[in-house]
Design an enzyme around this catalytic site. Sequence first.
Site, short mmCIF file in Angstrom:
data_model
loop_
_atom_site.label_atom_id
_atom_site.label_comp_id
_atom_site.label_asym_id
_atom_site.label_seq_id
_atom_site.Cartn_x
_atom_site.Cartn_y
_atom_site.Cartn_z
N ARG A 71 0.82 -1.20 0.00
CA ARG A 71 0.00 0.00 0.00
C ARG A 71 0.87 1.27 0.00
O ARG A 71 2.03 1.23 0.40
CB ARG A 71 -0.92 0.02 1.21
N LYS A 216 -8.56 -2.25 1.14
CA LYS A 216 -8.45 -1.31 2.25
C LYS A 216 -9.23 -0.03 1.99
O LYS A 216 -9.60 0.67 2.94
CB LYS A 216 -6.98 -1.00 2.52
N HIS A 235 -10.33 -3.60 12.96
CA HIS A 235 -9.28 -4.29 12.21
C HIS A 235 -8.83 -5.47 13.06
O HIS A 235 -7.91 -5.36 13.87
CB HIS A 235 -8.12 -3.33 11.93
N SER A 253 1.25 -6.65 12.09
CA SER A 253 1.96 -7.69 11.38
C SER A 253 3.03 -8.32 12.27
O SER A 253 3.79 -7.62 12.96
CB SER A 253 2.61 -7.09 10.13
N LYS A 257 -1.67 -12.66 14.84
CA LYS A 257 -3.13 -12.51 14.72
C LYS A 257 -3.73 -13.58 13.81
O LYS A 257 -4.71 -14.24 14.17
CB LYS A 257 -3.47 -11.12 14.17
N THR A 258 -3.14 -13.76 12.64
CA THR A 258 -3.67 -14.74 11.68
C THR A 258 -3.53 -16.15 12.23
O THR A 258 -4.46 -16.96 12.18
CB THR A 258 -2.96 -14.61 10.33
N ASP A 272 -9.69 -10.47 9.23
CA ASP A 272 -9.10 -9.13 9.15
C ASP A 272 -10.05 -7.97 9.44
O ASP A 272 -9.64 -6.99 10.03
CB ASP A 272 -8.50 -8.95 7.75
N ARG A 337 1.36 -12.22 -0.91
CA ARG A 337 -0.01 -12.37 -0.42
C ARG A 337 -0.79 -13.43 -1.17
O ARG A 337 -0.55 -13.68 -2.36
CB ARG A 337 -0.76 -11.04 -0.55
#
Length: 576
Positions: A71, A216, A235, A253, A257-258, A272, A337
């Site tokens: 981004r 996003k 988020h 990151s 979390k994932t 997410d 990704r």
Amino acid sequence: MLRFSENLPQGTDKEFLMGSRFTKESGLTPKVIYRNLAPAQLYELALAFEPGTHIASSGALIAMSGEKMGRSPKDKRVVRDPETEKDLWWGAHSPNYVMDDRTFLTNRERAVDYLNTLERVFVVDAFVNWDPASRLKVRVVTSRAYHALFMHNMLIRPTAEELKDFGEPDFVIYNAGAFPANKYTNYMTSQTSIDLSLKHKEMVILGTMYAGEMKKGVFTLMHYLMPMQGKLSLHSGCNVGSAGDVTLFFGLSGTGKTTLSADPKRPLIGDDEHVWSDTGVFNIEGGCYAKCIGLKAETEPEIWNAIKFGTVLENVIYDPLTRQVDYESDKLTENTRASYPVEYISNAHIPCVGGHPKNVVLLACDAFGVLPPVSRLTLEQAMYHFISGYTAKVAGTEVGVKEPSATFSACFGSAFLMLHPYKYATMLADKMSKHGTTAWLVNTGWTGGKYGVGKRISLKYTRAIIDAIHSGELDNAEYITTPLFGLQVPKAISGVPAEILAPENVWPDKNQFAATLNLLGHMFVKNFSHFADGDSFVGAEMAARILTGGPKPLPEEEVTKGGFAALSAAAPAVQA
């Protein structure tokens, strides 16, 4: 003989598009439109017309986003208009860089003019928000088949009947990312520009083909629309237990979390983006966008198995003969990704909705090694640490950099906030209070010393901590309140060595621990000064209440002189 072009999908009737108010106002007149094509058809068009596109050995579509592989937050613009400007967060520390309406329309015209020159454009009509009462219709107009497949995955896919009756969209994205912005236009800082207009309900993308900008962009819109309806946009990852107990996971990151939200024992509501409404939580998206650098089947089997036909693999390195992907390679970018529909996760909870959260987990990878592996938070601490959005990065390859560095991202997603962080935090506390939700701060970083001295907390122990939260074990535990940060730390957890729960116990030098903890406290306080205007959004009383949830660091010289005893004297540990 069959000609190559005859073997490709045929264009769609333009009637659905040309009658739209958005189309008439923008001047969009594409030559050929492909609307909501099936993944197989998008594969064919991507392979035919987009260089660098290939099929991986797993069946996923490999695509390249060009120069931009992440981004561009500094190039994001929000139109300031009289109807909404009073609600939005502006200023030096806000992610909302200003643009005026005229410049937005100039960029929209540039984008539409480009799309009108192309031989073909792709349209995706789909939904956001799994809760029917909050559902919105999004239209994406883009030049690339890979972008269409990406948004097919990331949005909620309509049925054939829903598509037939789709009607006028609520929001339109014009993705002309293959064409640059005019850097001499007002408010431009480069040839990349991502522009959002709440007034026009449109987004324009120029100068970047990174697909994440679309995802996003929609999330940023939700960060305005949902709170305006009393619904909290978040988020976060989210899963649910067999008893219907929902947990939200926040984390930047590298915090886990994932990994922690993808629990085989607990169905996944989403990875997410979520909203907490009066009826419970729901996923905003129809898909997942997982980082896949270092991906292994053994450690993240759910994501590994989701990378198959229909998945988009972005900017990965692969073997040109076997088409096997090298997930360890960061030759192009570390930000590799995978985008896939949420139902590709074997234990996805469909529809992606749940009840009110029982637990909220704030994840921090503390490379300073001073935060406890788990702490129970008061409402004030939950607001403070939610606003802080803390983690720490380890020393990198930059010459002379040997120490960890603190990273703060407000509400664990500063780049997407539309309102002041205090607004989101007070909404979170209100909902937690109303529904009896408990907040936890979980450190997935270092123990026994900072990075380079101590070691990373075992994932096995972190999973045991999360299990203890879910089982209710920690609801009945005995707690100690720590000095300086005032965190409530359990004295014992099944499957976790008791000595690591109080981090000072495993530091070789307690005085050094005290100095490092005090230093981190000052970092928190300094970061929080960025939000000093919060009282104008939530009132002076609430702003003062939020501040009580933060650390109370001592003067540096006091800790240098007194060591760990200085911390203990200032705020001795107590039973909680």
